[in-house]
Design a protein around this motif. Structure first.
Motif, PDB file in Angstrom:
ATOM      1  N   SER A 182      39.069  43.878  48.378  1.00 20.70           N
ATOM      2  CA  SER A 182      38.619  42.896  49.077  1.00 20.70           C
ATOM      3  C   SER A 182      38.780  41.476  48.626  1.00 20.70           C
ATOM      4  CB  SER A 182      37.113  43.088  49.129  1.00 20.70           C
ATOM      5  OG  SER A 182      36.246  42.036  49.722  1.00 20.70           O
ATOM      6  N   LEU A 183      38.801  40.474  49.497  1.00 24.54           N
ATOM      7  CA  LEU A 183      38.982  39.025  49.108  1.00 24.54           C
ATOM      8  C   LEU A 183      37.708  38.472  49.193  1.00 24.54           C
ATOM      9  CD1 LEU A 183      42.524  38.361  50.711  1.00 24.54           C
ATOM     10  CD2 LEU A 183      41.974  38.736  48.246  1.00 24.54           C
ATOM     11  N   PHE A 184      36.844  39.049  49.833  1.00 22.23           N
ATOM     12  CA  PHE A 184      35.395  38.414  50.142  1.00 22.23           C
ATOM     13  C   PHE A 184      34.222  39.272  49.905  1.00 22.23           C
ATOM     14  CE2 PHE A 184      33.001  35.495  53.245  1.00 22.23           C
ATOM     15  CZ  PHE A 184      32.946  34.379  52.611  1.00 22.23           C
ATOM     16  N   GLY A 185      34.518  40.361  49.275  1.00 17.93           N
ATOM     17  CA  GLY A 185      33.206  41.234  49.192  1.00 17.93           C
ATOM     18  C   GLY A 185      32.701  40.939  47.807  1.00 17.93           C
ATOM     19  N   PRO A 186      31.695  41.955  47.480  1.00 16.40           N
ATOM     20  CA  PRO A 186      31.224  41.606  46.023  1.00 16.40           C
ATOM     21  C   PRO A 186      32.129  41.707  44.779  1.00 16.40           C
ATOM     22  CG  PRO A 186      30.158  43.538  47.302  1.00 16.40           C
ATOM     23  CD  PRO A 186      31.068  43.261  48.204  1.00 16.40           C
ATOM     24  N   VAL A 187      31.818  40.722  43.737  1.00 16.91           N
ATOM     25  CA  VAL A 187      32.816  40.663  42.889  1.00 16.91           C
ATOM     26  C   VAL A 187      32.489  41.915  41.750  1.00 16.91           C
ATOM     27  CG1 VAL A 187      33.180  38.873  40.805  1.00 16.91           C
ATOM     28  CG2 VAL A 187      32.687  37.957  42.965  1.00 16.91           C
ATOM     29  N   ASP A 188      33.554  42.575  41.560  1.00 24.50           N
ATOM     30  CA  ASP A 188      33.368  43.885  40.645  1.00 24.50           C
ATOM     31  C   ASP A 188      33.440  43.225  38.923  1.00 24.50           C
ATOM     32  OD1 ASP A 188      36.183  43.484  40.197  1.00 24.50           O
ATOM     33  OD2 ASP A 188      36.497  45.148  41.269  1.00 24.50           O
ATOM     34  N   ASP A 189      33.326  44.137  38.342  1.00 25.12           N
ATOM     35  CA  ASP A 189      32.944  43.835  36.693  1.00 25.12           C
ATOM     36  C   ASP A 189      34.656  43.240  36.217  1.00 25.12           C
ATOM     37  OD1 ASP A 189      31.250  43.060  34.700  1.00 25.12           O
ATOM     38  OD2 ASP A 189      32.373  44.620  33.364  1.00 25.12           O
ATOM     39  N   THR A 190      35.611  44.108  36.680  1.00 22.41           N
ATOM     40  CA  THR A 190      36.974  43.486  36.184  1.00 22.41           C
ATOM     41  C   THR A 190      37.094  42.085  36.614  1.00 22.41           C
ATOM     42  OG1 THR A 190      37.861  45.632  36.323  1.00 22.41           O
ATOM     43  CG2 THR A 190      39.296  44.054  36.324  1.00 22.41           C
ATOM     44  N   ALA A 191      36.819  41.728  37.735  1.00 20.10           N
ATOM     45  CA  ALA A 191      36.973  40.268  38.333  1.00 20.10           C
ATOM     46  C   ALA A 191      36.206  39.407  37.690  1.00 20.10           C
ATOM     47  CB  ALA A 191      36.897  40.254  40.055  1.00 20.10           C
ATOM     48  N   ALA A 192      34.965  39.555  37.488  1.00 21.72           N
ATOM     49  CA  ALA A 192      33.808  39.070  36.944  1.00 21.72           C
ATOM     50  C   ALA A 192      34.345  38.459  35.538  1.00 21.72           C
ATOM     51  CB  ALA A 192      32.602  39.640  36.761  1.00 21.72           C
ATOM     52  N   LYS A 193      35.193  39.548  34.751  1.00 18.87           N
ATOM     53  CA  LYS A 193      35.660  39.108  33.602  1.00 18.87           C
ATOM     54  C   LYS A 193      36.933  38.167  33.766  1.00 18.87           C
ATOM     55  CE  LYS A 193      34.696  43.502  31.136  1.00 18.87           C
ATOM     56  NZ  LYS A 193      35.276  44.855  30.895  1.00 18.87           N
ATOM     57  N   GLN A 194      37.653  38.410  34.552  1.00 13.70           N
ATOM     58  CA  GLN A 194      38.595  37.539  34.864  1.00 13.70           C
ATOM     59  C   GLN A 194      38.314  36.335  35.185  1.00 13.70           C
ATOM     60  OE1 GLN A 194      41.247  39.219  38.289  1.00 13.70           O
ATOM     61  NE2 GLN A 194      42.614  37.813  37.868  1.00 13.70           N
ATOM     62  N   LEU A 195      37.197  36.087  35.715  1.00 17.87           N
ATOM     63  CA  LEU A 195      36.688  34.771  36.204  1.00 17.87           C
ATOM     64  C   LEU A 195      35.966  34.107  35.280  1.00 17.87           C
ATOM     65  CD1 LEU A 195      35.372  35.685  39.857  1.00 17.87           C
ATOM     66  CD2 LEU A 195      37.174  33.940  39.566  1.00 17.87           C
ATOM     67  N   LYS A 196      35.897  34.768  34.100  1.00 16.01           N
ATOM     68  CA  LYS A 196      35.197  34.278  32.700  1.00 16.01           C
ATOM     69  C   LYS A 196      33.711  33.976  32.957  1.00 16.01           C
ATOM     70  CE  LYS A 196      39.176  32.707  30.315  1.00 16.01           C
ATOM     71  NZ  LYS A 196      40.177  32.816  31.079  1.00 16.01           N
ATOM     72  N   LEU A 197      32.873  34.964  33.864  1.00 18.06           N
ATOM     73  CA  LEU A 197      31.787  34.652  33.986  1.00 18.06           C
ATOM     74  C   LEU A 197      30.884  34.964  33.075  1.00 18.06           C
ATOM     75  CD1 LEU A 197      31.205  35.879  37.833  1.00 18.06           C
ATOM     76  CD2 LEU A 197      31.855  33.889  37.072  1.00 18.06           C
ATOM     77  N   ASN A 198      29.404  34.284  32.824  1.00 21.35           N
ATOM     78  CA  ASN A 198      28.788  34.682  31.459  1.00 21.35           C
ATOM     79  C   ASN A 198      28.148  36.146  31.694  1.00 21.35           C
ATOM     80  OD1 ASN A 198      26.066  34.477  32.784  1.00 21.35           O
ATOM     81  ND2 ASN A 198      26.453  32.137  32.752  1.00 21.35           N
ATOM     82  N   PRO A 199      27.636  36.754  30.524  1.00 23.93           N
ATOM     83  CA  PRO A 199      27.307  37.938  30.524  1.00 23.93           C
ATOM     84  C   PRO A 199      26.218  38.166  31.510  1.00 23.93           C
ATOM     85  CG  PRO A 199      27.620  37.299  28.212  1.00 23.93           C
ATOM     86  CD  PRO A 199      27.853  36.031  29.165  1.00 23.93           C
ATOM     87  N   LEU A 200      25.163  37.216  31.673  1.00 25.67           N
ATOM     88  CA  LEU A 200      24.019  37.268  32.572  1.00 25.67           C
ATOM     89  C   LEU A 200      24.563  37.336  33.896  1.00 25.67           C
ATOM     90  CD1 LEU A 200      21.040  37.204  32.904  1.00 25.67           C
ATOM     91  CD2 LEU A 200      21.115  34.645  33.186  1.00 25.67           C
ATOM     92  N   MET A 201      25.428  36.487  34.318  1.00 27.93           N
ATOM     93  CA  MET A 201      25.796  36.448  35.836  1.00 27.93           C
ATOM     94  C   MET A 201      26.590  37.921  36.190  1.00 27.93           C
ATOM     95  SD  MET A 201      25.961  34.953  38.465  1.00 27.93           S
ATOM     96  CE  MET A 201      25.427  33.407  38.216  1.00 27.93           C
TER      97      MET A 201
END
Ligand SMILES: NC(=O)c1ccc[n+]([C@@H]2O[C@H](COP(=O)([O-])OP(=O)(O)OC[C@H]3O[C@@H](n4cnc5c(N)ncnc54)[C@H](OP(=O)(O)O)[C@@H]3O)[C@@H](O)[C@H]2O)c1
Length: 337
Positions: free
Chosen positions: A236-255
């Protein structure tokens, strides 16, 4: 976060469009070229960021403009630039742009641009970097491989029209969703099966696909698992962000925890089906510009640009048009007119 959103309301495109050519021409820094723009793409991400809607997933350092993909002519060079010459016609990304891409002169890191495909005009070239990279990254680890059957949503859009042609080149059988209005020209791109979403429900027509490229998000991300085979891939390019992508996006642990929690129903659905779910956040990658150039010059991919005409002064209208979600291919600002 609050500061971030108030910056967004500031509206970088509105400000740049109003200032027009009265701004000083920026000087290219070390390793940069100055590009006189001929065209700039207006992608859904620009509409979203202009309205603060992707604020929580995209980290942005301010000041920052809006717009990412451009084409134009190199008119000045900073120190240490050997790869580009004055007068080169280039295309590429401006991930660090301070001005929005409705400003005619833009400094760009020399490594973020490359010579345009020889057979593409400026409008076509400007539409390619984000769209091509998103498709290359979505197909990267997941296929499709020769003989695979794939569903590509929004075949009439910028991403869909590129993805159909690339998937055909990779040897896949391609199904796509589009409206009656777009069915004929989308079929001409190479799609084997057109699912007119105004007339049929693709879930009644398709089964056991190897891959779904989901650009719609929402319910469509879940429905993809109704048509995928066990072991298949929903990308998906527009669905829920999975954890691998969240790490790639450098999102903080809470997010990351919030997103993990929000993704629980989708993970359950993927597990039930024994299929994979991957969210792909397009990351500018200059090696892709060479791949896109090759795909276009070989005639494998024909860039599709919407026929609506916008100049830099009508950038706000172009963004509003983008927000309506009915474009045929990429929307482009044309600086020539
Ligand atoms: N994750 C990333 O890095 C990334 C990168 C690029 C794009 N994206 C996302 O991918 C999506 C597609 O981007 P895009 O640039 O291709 O968008 P776009 O060009 O603006 O898409 C417009 C197209 O979507 C079609 N469409 C609208 N509703 C539809 C439906 N229910 N079924 C089938 N087609 C439908 C429209 O066709 P009709 O007129 O026929 O309805 C129109 O041709 C966007 O959500 C964008 O945010 C994400």
């Amino acid at each position: 976060m609050i500061e971030f959103r108030s910056e967004m309301r500031h509206g970088p495109t509105r400000e740049t469009a109003v200032a027009g050519d009265s701004r000083d021409r920026p000087k290219p820094g070390r390793g940069e070229v100055l590009i006189k723009l001929h065209a700039a793409a207006v992608n859904p991400a620009d509409f979203l960021s202009e309205n603060g809607k992707n604020a929580f997933v995209v980290k942005t350092k301010f000041p920052h403009g809006s717009g990412l993909c451009v084409s134009g002519i190199v008119v000045a060079k900073g120190a240490n630039v050997t790869a580009r010459d004055l007068g080169d016609a280039v295309y590429g990304y401006l991930p660090d742009a301070v001005l929005s891409t409705c400003a005619a002169f833009q400094p760009a890191h020399a490594a973020h641009v490359r010579e345009m495909p020889l057979n593409a005009d400026f409008r076509e070239a400007a539409g390619l970097p984000l769209v091509g990279s998103a498709v290359i990254q979505a197909f990267g680890q997941n296929g499709p491989r020769a003989g695979d059957r794939i569903l590509i949503h929004e075949g009439g859009g910028a991403v869909g029209s590129f993805a159909i042609q690339y998937a055909k080149f990779l040897g896949a059988t391609v199904f796509t969703t589009t409206s009656t209005e777009n069915a004929d020209w989308v079929r001409e791109l190479g799609a084997d099966g057109i699912l007119d979403y105004q007339l049929v429900d693709y879930r009644d027509e398709l089964r056991d696909l190897d891959m779904v490229l989901d650009t719609l998000g929402g319910d469509a991300t879940f429905s993809a698992f109704d048509v995928i085979r066990p072991g298949g891939a929903v990308v998906s390019l527009f669905g829920p962000v999975d954890d691998t992508a969240a790490k790639q996006l450098k999102l903080n642990p809470l997010m990351r925890q919030v997103l993990w929690f929000k993704g629980r129903d989708l993970r359950r659905k993927a597990k039930e089906k024994g299929a994979r779910y991957t969210f792909v956040p397009m990351v500018p990658d200059c090696t892709h510009l060479a791949i896109i150039q090759e795909l276009v010059e070989s005639g494998t991919v024909r860039p599709v640009v919407d026929t609506a005409s916008f100049g830099p002064a009508s950038a706000m209208e172009a963004l509003a048009y983008q927000g309506r979600g009915r474009a045929q291919g990429t929307i482009v600002l044309d600086f020539a007119g």
